[in-house]
Design a protein around this motif. Structure first.
Motif, PDB file in Angstrom:
ATOM      1  N   ASP A  77       0.825  -1.213   0.000  1.00 48.50           N
ATOM      2  CA  ASP A  77       0.000   0.000   0.000  1.00 48.50           C
ATOM      3  C   ASP A  77       0.859   1.262   0.000  1.00 48.50           C
ATOM      4  O   ASP A  77       0.527   2.244  -0.666  1.00 48.50           O
ATOM      5  CB  ASP A  77      -0.934   0.012   1.218  1.00 48.50           C
ATOM      6  CG  ASP A  77      -1.903  -1.145   1.210  1.00 48.50           C
ATOM      7  OD1 ASP A  77      -2.628  -1.304   0.212  1.00 48.50           O
ATOM      8  OD2 ASP A  77      -1.933  -1.901   2.195  1.00 48.50           O
ATOM      9  N   ALA A  81       0.987   4.002  -2.971  1.00 48.37           N
ATOM     10  CA  ALA A  81       0.738   5.416  -2.697  1.00 48.37           C
ATOM     11  C   ALA A  81       1.846   6.301  -3.278  1.00 48.37           C
ATOM     12  O   ALA A  81       1.718   7.525  -3.297  1.00 48.37           O
ATOM     13  CB  ALA A  81       0.605   5.647  -1.188  1.00 48.37           C
ATOM     14  N   ASN A  99      -1.810  10.580   2.015  1.00 42.67           N
ATOM     15  CA  ASN A  99      -2.843   9.566   1.875  1.00 42.67           C
ATOM     16  C   ASN A  99      -3.395   9.286   3.276  1.00 42.67           C
ATOM     17  O   ASN A  99      -2.912   8.407   3.990  1.00 42.67           O
ATOM     18  CB  ASN A  99      -2.261   8.304   1.237  1.00 42.67           C
ATOM     19  CG  ASN A  99      -3.305   7.259   0.954  1.00 42.67           C
ATOM     20  OD1 ASN A  99      -4.299   7.139   1.656  1.00 42.67           O
ATOM     21  ND2 ASN A  99      -3.076   6.474  -0.081  1.00 42.67           N
ATOM     22  N   GLU A 101      -6.217   8.041   4.213  1.00 41.66           N
ATOM     23  CA  GLU A 101      -6.876   6.741   4.367  1.00 41.66           C
ATOM     24  C   GLU A 101      -5.842   5.688   4.737  1.00 41.66           C
ATOM     25  O   GLU A 101      -6.059   4.866   5.637  1.00 41.66           O
ATOM     26  CB  GLU A 101      -7.599   6.372   3.056  1.00 41.66           C
ATOM     27  CG  GLU A 101      -8.427   5.097   3.133  1.00 41.66           C
ATOM     28  CD  GLU A 101      -7.632   3.863   2.755  1.00 41.66           C
ATOM     29  OE1 GLU A 101      -7.959   2.774   3.275  1.00 41.66           O
ATOM     30  OE2 GLU A 101      -6.685   3.966   1.955  1.00 41.66           O
TER      31      GLU A 101
END
Length: 123
Positions: A77, A81, A99, A101
């Motif tokens: 992840d 990103a 980011n 989230e």
């Protein structure tokens, strides 16, 4: 957030200071039970006296350090990103978006993973 005031005052670039304050403030608002501290001259957040996440700033980026377990769990992840990373931290360049989230998922992971942890760092 008064605990971070001296640290933030030491960030010379006003845009870097504002971005750092924004991220730290977002965490404090989103995770009110986390305790903001300065340790090793860096802003960090803890839960029941165990480390959850920490930050540092440099000329080129803000470094986010969720410990090795967080880095391993979210390696793909973090790469997706677009963040540069090491085994212990990832770097958000000043011109890149945060980011939130992903940051939220990392913090939730560390809180849950360290729920029974009785030391500051994982062993």
């Amino acid at each position: 957030m008064d605990v971070f005031a001296d640290y933030l005052a030491g960030v010379k670039d006003p845009l870097h200071r504002a971005r750092t304050e924004e991220v730290l403030g977002w965490i404090a608002q989103k995770f009110p039970r986390l305790v903001p501290i300065i340790a090793w001259k860096q802003p960090m957040f803890t839960d029941h006296d165990t480390y959850i996440i920490g930050f540092s700033v440099s000329k080129q980026h803000m470094a986010v350090a969720p410990e090795r377990a967080g880095m391993t769990h979210f390696a793909d992840d973090i790469e997706q990103a677009g963040y540069d990373r090491t085994d212990l931290l990832f770097r958000i360049k000043w011109g890149s978006p945060v980011n939130y989230e992903l940051l939220e998922r990392i913090i939730h992971f560390n809180i849950a993973d360290k729920a029974d942890c009785s030391t500051f760092w994982r062993k």
